[in-house]
Design a protein around this motif. Sequence first.
Motif, mmCIF file in Angstrom:
data_model
loop_
_atom_site.group_PDB
_atom_site.id
_atom_site.type_symbol
_atom_site.label_atom_id
_atom_site.label_comp_id
_atom_site.label_asym_id
_atom_site.label_seq_id
_atom_site.Cartn_x
_atom_site.Cartn_y
_atom_site.Cartn_z
ATOM 1 N N VAL A 132 -33.037 -27.116 -4.843
ATOM 2 C CA VAL A 132 -33.451 -26.005 -5.696
ATOM 3 C C VAL A 132 -32.861 -24.733 -5.104
ATOM 4 N N THR A 133 -32.359 -23.836 -5.933
ATOM 5 C CA THR A 133 -31.723 -22.620 -5.425
ATOM 6 C C THR A 133 -32.741 -21.728 -4.740
ATOM 7 N N ASP A 134 -32.253 -20.897 -3.826
ATOM 8 C CA ASP A 134 -33.137 -19.968 -3.109
ATOM 9 C C ASP A 134 -33.864 -19.040 -4.075
ATOM 10 N N GLN A 135 -33.164 -18.609 -5.125
ATOM 11 C CA GLN A 135 -33.775 -17.716 -6.107
ATOM 12 C C GLN A 135 -34.928 -18.411 -6.842
ATOM 13 N N GLU A 136 -34.728 -19.658 -7.227
ATOM 14 C CA GLU A 136 -35.784 -20.398 -7.920
ATOM 15 C C GLU A 136 -36.970 -20.658 -7.004
ATOM 16 N N MET A 137 -36.712 -20.854 -5.708
ATOM 17 C CA MET A 137 -37.801 -21.126 -4.770
ATOM 18 C C MET A 137 -38.776 -19.960 -4.653
ATOM 19 N N GLN A 138 -38.340 -18.767 -5.011
ATOM 20 C CA GLN A 138 -39.214 -17.601 -4.924
ATOM 21 C C GLN A 138 -40.250 -17.567 -6.043
ATOM 22 N N THR A 139 -39.995 -18.260 -7.145
ATOM 23 C CA THR A 139 -40.898 -18.172 -8.301
ATOM 24 C C THR A 139 -41.463 -19.512 -8.745
ATOM 25 N N ILE A 140 -40.882 -20.605 -8.316
ATOM 26 C CA ILE A 140 -41.316 -21.910 -8.796
ATOM 27 C C ILE A 140 -42.710 -22.242 -8.272
ATOM 28 N N LYS A 141 -43.510 -22.911 -9.111
ATOM 29 C CA LYS A 141 -44.844 -23.324 -8.708
ATOM 30 C C LYS A 141 -44.762 -24.664 -7.976
ATOM 31 N N PRO A 142 -45.682 -24.897 -7.037
ATOM 32 C CA PRO A 142 -45.607 -26.144 -6.245
ATOM 33 C C PRO A 142 -45.548 -27.412 -7.093
ATOM 34 N N GLN A 143 -46.377 -27.506 -8.158
ATOM 35 C CA GLN A 143 -46.372 -28.720 -8.967
ATOM 36 C C GLN A 143 -45.061 -28.865 -9.725
ATOM 37 N N GLU A 144 -44.482 -27.756 -10.165
ATOM 38 C CA GLU A 144 -43.184 -27.813 -10.841
ATOM 39 C C GLU A 144 -42.116 -28.318 -9.880
ATOM 40 N N LEU A 145 -42.205 -27.881 -8.630
ATOM 41 C CA LEU A 145 -41.247 -28.324 -7.611
ATOM 42 C C LEU A 145 -41.403 -29.824 -7.355
ATOM 43 N N VAL A 146 -42.639 -30.282 -7.274
ATOM 44 C CA VAL A 146 -42.894 -31.715 -7.086
ATOM 45 C C VAL A 146 -42.302 -32.515 -8.237
ATOM 46 N N ASP A 147 -42.569 -32.067 -9.473
ATOM 47 C CA ASP A 147 -42.055 -32.778 -10.652
ATOM 48 C C ASP A 147 -40.530 -32.805 -10.646
ATOM 49 N N ARG A 148 -39.930 -31.687 -10.304
ATOM 50 C CA ARG A 148 -38.463 -31.600 -10.340
ATOM 51 C C ARG A 148 -37.824 -32.520 -9.306
ATOM 52 N N LEU A 149 -38.356 -32.544 -8.094
ATOM 53 C CA LEU A 149 -37.759 -33.364 -7.038
ATOM 54 C C LEU A 149 -37.970 -34.852 -7.300
ATOM 55 N N THR A 150 -39.168 -35.220 -7.745
ATOM 56 C CA THR A 150 -39.410 -36.639 -8.018
ATOM 57 C C THR A 150 -38.557 -37.127 -9.182
ATOM 58 N N LEU A 151 -38.383 -36.284 -10.185
ATOM 59 C CA LEU A 151 -37.547 -36.651 -11.322
ATOM 60 C C LEU A 151 -36.097 -36.841 -10.891
ATOM 61 N N ALA A 152 -35.613 -35.957 -10.028
ATOM 62 C CA ALA A 152 -34.227 -36.047 -9.562
ATOM 63 C C ALA A 152 -33.979 -37.355 -8.814
ATOM 64 N N ALA A 153 -34.931 -37.749 -7.987
ATOM 65 C CA ALA A 153 -34.758 -38.979 -7.213
ATOM 66 C C ALA A 153 -34.921 -40.217 -8.079
#
Length: 644
Positions: free
Chosen positions: A270-291
Motif C-alpha cells: 500500500v502506498t505511503d500516502q494511502e497508509m495515512q488515511t486507510i482504516k485498519p479493516q480496509e487494510l486487512v481486506d485489501r491485503l488478504t484479497l491480494a494474497a
Amino acid sequence: MEKWLKTLLVLFLAVSIISSGVALLPRLRAESAHNLIDGALPYADLKNMAQERQTSIEEVARLFKEEAGVNAILYKEGCIQDLADDGRIFIANRQEMVLSGWRENLPFKGGETYIVTAYADVMERVRRHLTEKLGGEKVSMLPERDGFYALAVDMRPSLVDAIGVGFDRENVVKLENMGFHSVFMLKDWPDVSERGIRFVIKDLALTGKNISAVLFENKQVLGYPKYLPVLAEEMNKHQLALGQVEFYNQLGFNQLATFLDKRVIRMHSVTDQEMQTIKPQELVDRLTLAARERNMRILYFKFLPAPDSERRFNINVEYMEKVVTQLKTAGLRFERGEGTMPRPFEPIHQSRMLLFLIGLGPLAGGMLLLERLGVRRTSILAGITALGALSLALAFFAFPLLTRKVIALASVIVFPTLSIIYLVPRQGLKPWHAVLYMAQMTAFSLTGALMVSGVLADISFMLKLQQFSGIKVAYLFPVLFVACAFFMLYGEGTPGERLKKLMDQPVLVKYLLLAAVLAVVGVIYLTRTGNEAAVGVSTLELKFRALLDRTLGIRPRTKEFLIGHPLMLVLLYLGYRDHRYLPLLILGSIGQVSMVNTFAHIHTPFIISFVRSINGFILGIMAGLVLMAVLQLGRLLEKRWRSG
C-alpha cells in the motif's frame, strides 16, 4: 449443414475441452503448491519503534513475530545520507576538510566529496561500495588522523548522498537467526557498471541466507538496459528470486524476469500516502484479497500511524494478526526459518500440438455460430473450417504467443454469444424451465472459460508478465453481436426490410431516453472493465464488496449477480417475443460475457474464478426468481384491477 460436418465440429469441441483440461492441470498443481507467504515488516519502522521504546530491534521484532505472526523483514538499502543521519559518518566538502585540519595530500581538483568517520567497519563498508560501484579512480583513501578515517569521492555531494552502501549485515544475521526471512530492496547509482552489479549481488548473497526476493527501488531495474544479462547471471548464480511489486511497473522488469526463467515472487504494498488515511479493516481486506485472489506471496506490512508508540504498536499488531489468521484459514502458510521462503511457480511447458487442439474449440464454435445465423451451405462452412485449422497450425509455428492470445479472445467472444443465441426462446418458459435453461446457458458459456484458462496456462500470464489482450473487445463485441443477431433472426421480412422499417420509424422521446440510459450503462460497463479500470469505485461500493467478501469468502461480480443473470432469467421466463425485449437481452447478456471474461485474469487462481462465477450464478438466480415473482404479482394485480 450436413450431418458429417456437424459431427466433425462437435468432435472438435470435445477435443478442445479435453485438451483445455489437460493444459489446465499443471496450472492447478502450481497454484496449489504456491502456498508459502511472507508478511514483511519495514526494517526502518522497526528501528524507529525500537528507539521510541528504548529497546533493541530484535526485541520489537520478537513481539511482532509472537503477537502478529509475521515472518519477514524488508530492508531498503541504506545510503551515504542515511549513515550521516545516524551520526555514523560526516559528509564534508574540500573547504570543510581544510578547516578541520586535513590540509595535506587532498586528492582531486575540487568539487569532490569527503566522508569522515570514527568507525573502521563503517569506513570499510563505504569504501568497498563506492570503489566497486564508481571505480577505484574516483575513490581515494586519506591517511588516518587522530582516530578518524576519511576518503574522497570525485563527485558532487548531491550525487554521492544517495548512493547505496548495502545493508547492516550484523542486524540481518540476528533477525534471520530468529527465523525471519529477508526481502532486500537495492538502489541504483550513477553510471552503473558490470563490476558494480556483480559486487552488489555477491554482497547481497553474503548478507542474508534466507532471502525471499530482491526488489529495485527505482523506476527501472538495476543495470537497465545494458547490463540486464549480467544482473540475471549473478542472480541465477545465487538463486535469487525477483520481487514484483503490484501496480509498480519498472523498465526492464519483464526482460529480467525472462532471463531468470520467470523466478518471480509477487508482492503487494500500500502506498505511503494511502497508509495515512486507510482504516485498519480496509487494510486487512485489501491485503488478504491480494494474497488470496492475485497470488501475492509477499505482503508489505507497513505501519499505520498513531499518536504514540504504544498505540502504534497495538494497532499494527492487531491488523497484521488479522491478515495472518485469515490467510492461514484460507490455506496459506506463514513459515519461518531456512528453506521456508515463498517459492516461485514451477515452470509450465505446453506443447504446441496441445495448444492447437484447444484452438479447434473456438473455430468449431464460430462455425456453429455462422450456421445459426443462416450460413448453411456445407461447402462454405467446410472450406472455412479447413482454412481456419490450417491457418491455426501455421500461426503456432510463426507467432505462438500471439496465436494463444487470439484463441483466448475468440473463446471469450464465441461461446457466450453462441449460448445466448441458441438458448433464448421466442416464447416464455415456466420458472423452473427458465432456471434449467439458465444453467445450460452458463455451462456452455463456461466451455469458453475452460479454453481460455487452458490456452493461457503459463507462468508468464500467471505473473502478469503477459496479459490477455483485447479485454474491451471481449466485453463489448459479444453484447453487440447478440443484439444484431436477434435483430436479424427475429421479425417479419428479411433483415434488410426490418432495418429499413426501423430507420423509417419516428423517434419517440421514450426511446431516446431508453437509448440514453443504455448508452450510459454501456460507457460504465466498458470503463469499469479491463486490467486498469478508468472509472474509480465509490466508497459505498467498496464497503459492499468487502461485506460480500467476508460473507461469501469470494465475492461475485456485481454486474453478474445484480444485473446480467437476473435479467437473463427474466428474459427466459418472458421469451424474446419481439424487439421490445432487446434492452432486456442486452443487459442480460452482460452476465454471461462477464462470467467468461473472469477467467481471462490468469493471475487469479482458477479455483477462485470458478467459485466466483458459481457464487454469481446462484445469487443471480435468486435475484432473478425474486424479479419473476414481482412480475407475476404485478400481472395478478393488473388483472384484478382491470376486472374490478
